[in-house]
Design an enzyme around this catalytic site. Sequence first.
Site, PDB file in Angstrom:
ATOM      1  N   GLU A  74       9.397   1.180  10.598  1.00 28.74           N
ATOM      2  CA  GLU A  74      10.664   2.421  10.175  1.00 28.74           C
ATOM      3  C   GLU A  74       9.928   3.759  10.420  1.00 28.74           C
ATOM      4  O   GLU A  74       9.110   4.367   9.658  1.00 28.74           O
ATOM      5  CB  GLU A  74      10.919   2.428   8.668  1.00 28.74           C
ATOM      6  N   THR A  88       5.739   7.970  13.836  1.00 30.05           N
ATOM      7  CA  THR A  88       6.023   7.444  14.973  1.00 30.05           C
ATOM      8  C   THR A  88       4.350   6.973  15.429  1.00 30.05           C
ATOM      9  O   THR A  88       4.106   6.064  16.033  1.00 30.05           O
ATOM     10  CB  THR A  88       6.806   8.059  15.988  1.00 30.05           C
ATOM     11  N   GLU A 132       9.837  16.211  15.333  1.00 28.90           N
ATOM     12  CA  GLU A 132      10.075  15.901  14.026  1.00 28.90           C
ATOM     13  C   GLU A 132       9.416  16.842  13.264  1.00 28.90           C
ATOM     14  O   GLU A 132       7.993  17.006  13.476  1.00 28.90           O
ATOM     15  CB  GLU A 132       9.795  14.519  13.736  1.00 28.90           C
ATOM     16  N   LYS A 161       0.762  -1.320  -0.018  1.00 32.44           N
ATOM     17  CA  LYS A 161       0.042   0.116   0.060  1.00 32.44           C
ATOM     18  C   LYS A 161       0.965   1.241   0.132  1.00 32.44           C
ATOM     19  O   LYS A 161       1.702   1.629   0.915  1.00 32.44           O
ATOM     20  CB  LYS A 161      -0.983   0.146   1.160  1.00 32.44           C
ATOM     21  N   VAL A 192       1.725   6.912  13.700  1.00 34.98           N
ATOM     22  CA  VAL A 192       0.831   5.811  13.300  1.00 34.98           C
ATOM     23  C   VAL A 192       1.427   4.599  13.457  1.00 34.98           C
ATOM     24  O   VAL A 192       0.939   3.336  13.612  1.00 34.98           O
ATOM     25  CB  VAL A 192       0.720   6.090  11.630  1.00 34.98           C
ATOM     26  N   GLY A 193       2.839   4.659  13.847  1.00 38.86           N
ATOM     27  CA  GLY A 193       3.608   3.094  13.876  1.00 38.86           C
ATOM     28  C   GLY A 193       2.997   2.792  15.172  1.00 38.86           C
ATOM     29  O   GLY A 193       2.883   1.312  15.429  1.00 38.86           O
ATOM     30  N   CYS A 212      13.528  10.813   6.910  1.00 38.69           N
ATOM     31  CA  CYS A 212      13.368  10.735   8.227  1.00 38.69           C
ATOM     32  C   CYS A 212      14.553  10.817   9.110  1.00 38.69           C
ATOM     33  O   CYS A 212      14.692  11.076  10.246  1.00 38.69           O
ATOM     34  CB  CYS A 212      12.720   9.069   8.271  1.00 38.69           C
TER      35      CYS A 212
HETATM   36  P1  NAD Z   1       2.293   8.560   8.018  1.00 36.58           P
HETATM   37  O1  NAD Z   1       2.378   7.803   9.464  1.00 36.58           O
HETATM   38  O2  NAD Z   1       0.882   9.546   8.077  1.00 36.58           O
HETATM   39  O3  NAD Z   1       1.656   7.536   7.041  1.00 36.58           O
HETATM   40  C1  NAD Z   1       2.393   6.327   6.526  1.00 36.58           C
HETATM   41  C2  NAD Z   1       1.686   5.467   5.730  1.00 36.58           C
HETATM   42  O4  NAD Z   1       0.705   4.881   6.788  1.00 36.58           O
HETATM   43  C3  NAD Z   1       0.925   5.631   4.710  1.00 36.58           C
HETATM   44  O5  NAD Z   1       0.780   4.999   3.720  1.00 36.58           O
HETATM   45  C4  NAD Z   1      -0.609   6.103   5.343  1.00 36.58           C
HETATM   46  O6  NAD Z   1      -1.583   6.065   4.346  1.00 36.58           O
HETATM   47  C5  NAD Z   1      -0.633   4.934   6.245  1.00 36.58           C
HETATM   48  N1  NAD Z   1      -1.583   5.135   7.579  1.00 36.58           N
HETATM   49  C6  NAD Z   1      -2.077   6.110   7.794  1.00 36.58           C
HETATM   50  N2  NAD Z   1      -2.891   5.869   8.805  1.00 36.58           N
HETATM   51  C7  NAD Z   1      -2.918   4.673   8.972  1.00 36.58           C
HETATM   52  C8  NAD Z   1      -3.634   3.443   9.865  1.00 36.58           C
HETATM   53  N3  NAD Z   1      -4.341   4.124  10.726  1.00 36.58           N
HETATM   54  N4  NAD Z   1      -3.340   2.467   9.880  1.00 36.58           N
HETATM   55  C9  NAD Z   1      -2.407   1.687   8.860  1.00 36.58           C
HETATM   56  N5  NAD Z   1      -1.782   2.656   8.092  1.00 36.58           N
HETATM   57  C10 NAD Z   1      -2.126   3.949   7.912  1.00 36.58           C
HETATM   58  O7  NAD Z   1       3.439   9.013   7.623  1.00 36.58           O
HETATM   59  P2  NAD Z   1       3.953   9.989   6.218  1.00 36.58           P
HETATM   60  O8  NAD Z   1       3.248  11.392   6.787  1.00 36.58           O
HETATM   61  O9  NAD Z   1       3.388   9.427   4.994  1.00 36.58           O
HETATM   62  O10 NAD Z   1       5.243  10.169   6.356  1.00 36.58           O
HETATM   63  C11 NAD Z   1       6.090  10.706   7.213  1.00 36.58           C
HETATM   64  C12 NAD Z   1       6.909   9.901   8.365  1.00 36.58           C
HETATM   65  O11 NAD Z   1       7.498   8.829   8.045  1.00 36.58           O
HETATM   66  C13 NAD Z   1       7.785  10.909   9.122  1.00 36.58           C
HETATM   67  O12 NAD Z   1       7.351  10.639  10.676  1.00 36.58           O
HETATM   68  C14 NAD Z   1       8.978  10.030   8.852  1.00 36.58           C
HETATM   69  O13 NAD Z   1       9.820  10.263   9.528  1.00 36.58           O
HETATM   70  C15 NAD Z   1       8.712   8.732   8.793  1.00 36.58           C
HETATM   71  N6  NAD Z   1       9.495   8.166   7.894  1.00 36.58           N
HETATM   72  C16 NAD Z   1      10.138   7.066   8.343  1.00 36.58           C
HETATM   73  C17 NAD Z   1      11.243   6.541   7.584  1.00 36.58           C
HETATM   74  C18 NAD Z   1      11.998   5.337   8.091  1.00 36.58           C
HETATM   75  O14 NAD Z   1      12.617   4.698   7.332  1.00 36.58           O
HETATM   76  N7  NAD Z   1      12.414   5.428   9.403  1.00 36.58           N
HETATM   77  C19 NAD Z   1      11.422   6.617   6.446  1.00 36.58           C
HETATM   78  C20 NAD Z   1      10.453   7.968   5.752  1.00 36.58           C
HETATM   79  C21 NAD Z   1       9.495   8.106   6.498  1.00 36.58           C
END
Ligand code: NAD
Length: 500
Positions: A253, A233, A386, A178, A235-236, A287
């Site tokens: 990640e 973090t 962040e 996705k 959503v993680g 990130c």
């Molecule tokens: P996000 O957490 O908003 O979204 C990431 C993904 O999760 C998207 O595909 C989104 O549609 C999906 N998502 C959103 N809500 C969800 C839910 N409830 N359940 C399951 N999936 C869901 O992050 P973003 O805004 O797309 O990206 C930015 C963030 O990602 C920053 O915090 C950045 O540091 C982090 N990031 C980390 C790495 C790494 O390798 N550590 C790499 C790139 C980005």
Amino acid sequence: MNTHRMYINGEFVDSSDGKTISVENPASEEQFAQVPAATSEDVDRAVRAAREAFDSGPWPRMSQKERIAKLMTLVAAMKAREAELYSIESEQSGIPIRKTTLMDIPVGIEMFRTMVEQSDFPLYEPLPWTDFPKVSWNFVQREPIGVCAGISAWNFPWIFTMWKSAPALAMGNTLVFKPASYTPLTSLEFAKIVRECDFPPGVVNVVTGSGSTVGADLCTHPLVDKVSFTGSTEVGQQVQQMTAGTLKRITLELGGKSANIIMDDAYLDLSAEAALFACFFNAGQSCEAGARLLVQDGIYDEFMASMLERANTITVGDPADFETTMGPLISDSQRARVESYIQSAHDEGATLLFGGGRTAGLDRGYYIDPTIFTGVTPEMKIFREEIFGPVLAVTRFKTRDEAIKLANDSMYGLGGAVWTRDLQKGIEMAKAVRTGTVWVNDYHLLNANAPFGGYKMSGTGHEMSTYALKEYTEMKHIHVDLMGDNRDDKFWMDYTVNRE
Ligand code: NAD
């Protein structure tokens, strides 16, 4: 307006209710493409297709050599289509075409290739011989996990498609991917290339739509065995909770707030230029960005002067122009978020040195100038949180210990760097920084032979390298008794049955 379909069980399909979401060009603010907004029914179909391909299809049953050969045909097909991907990636993400051409697309494919090549390791690992239990042969067999879901962020869309798909597929798993809702298009191009290469149906599925439906469904679906998530973090944490219900294997990640440490004996101009690259690369939307710049007292004035001079050469503008080195942010809401952090820095007493607002002369597009604040202290929001935008927080320090303390004063632990001519000192400091990657005299250089992952709230598990490949396997212990029909050697005989 281009209309796209998603890829389920070897076919390109619309969503079951026909709904779509728009893809916007963050430089022009124009909606230029539509992709399906998958429903829960669509996600279920994709997961069941991946399940069927795993449980009954050829993919997990092929020899490693056969799988690697097949994946190499995919690498060749991606290489052949590379040039088409540069502008699609740039248009959907605002990443300058210069960078998608020179880096994101070709490097992503090379990372895929490297991971596939690395997967040629023994899946059989003999265990040490022991006296107990008697004469038996013990080994570990690595096996694919099953259906893997990849959920990813928008900041490096193609690279993340490569990072999530290569290890999952190379280790014999099937995949439901996705992409982020902002940037689904190059992942759908990947699906087209997979189809051209005639992969068995269900091995690769790409499902587009919202995180709250598609992402959440993948995290809770009982037929998904592993979730590899790249994102915030916040959503993680939800992913960890959602996947706990079925105890899925997870890779997270997540976010970062990495420290870039400039010691007095750093190469001056090199480190000054690198400090800009560390933070403003990808408009600060990376990130592992070196968003906290820690500069030692003795070099501070000279270093800041050198960095400031170079900051003027960053070319903010249209990503379609090859001269542009920094494009817009991904969205209006991301720009508003960055602006609120800039305001907080003013409110909390930091000093604005460079930039500080929207880019003059660019009325359309979500542009923010590269922005540098000095006098940043550890309690300020721009030190702690962040931002994910082009805002550099500069803090001055006196001693090596103070630098380490500042670097580690973070809930995150993703990246960081130390700049010094003394490599012994650099390595000692790198060891003391509690993060998953530390560069000494470099930044952002990710290498598919090395694991990339976070400490603390930057996540768990790794991308790339044999370490990541192994995280896409289950480890089975097989014990083979070699004593034949020899009852006297069975130590357990007396535990249940009384022997005369
Ligand atoms: P996000 O957490 O908003 O979204 C990431 C993904 O999760 C998207 O595909 C989104 O549609 C999906 N998502 C959103 N809500 C969800 C839910 N409830 N359940 C399951 N999936 C869901 O992050 P973003 O805004 O797309 O990206 C930015 C963030 O990602 C920053 O915090 C950045 O540091 C982090 N990031 C980390 C790495 C790494 O390798 N550590 C790499 C790139 C980005």
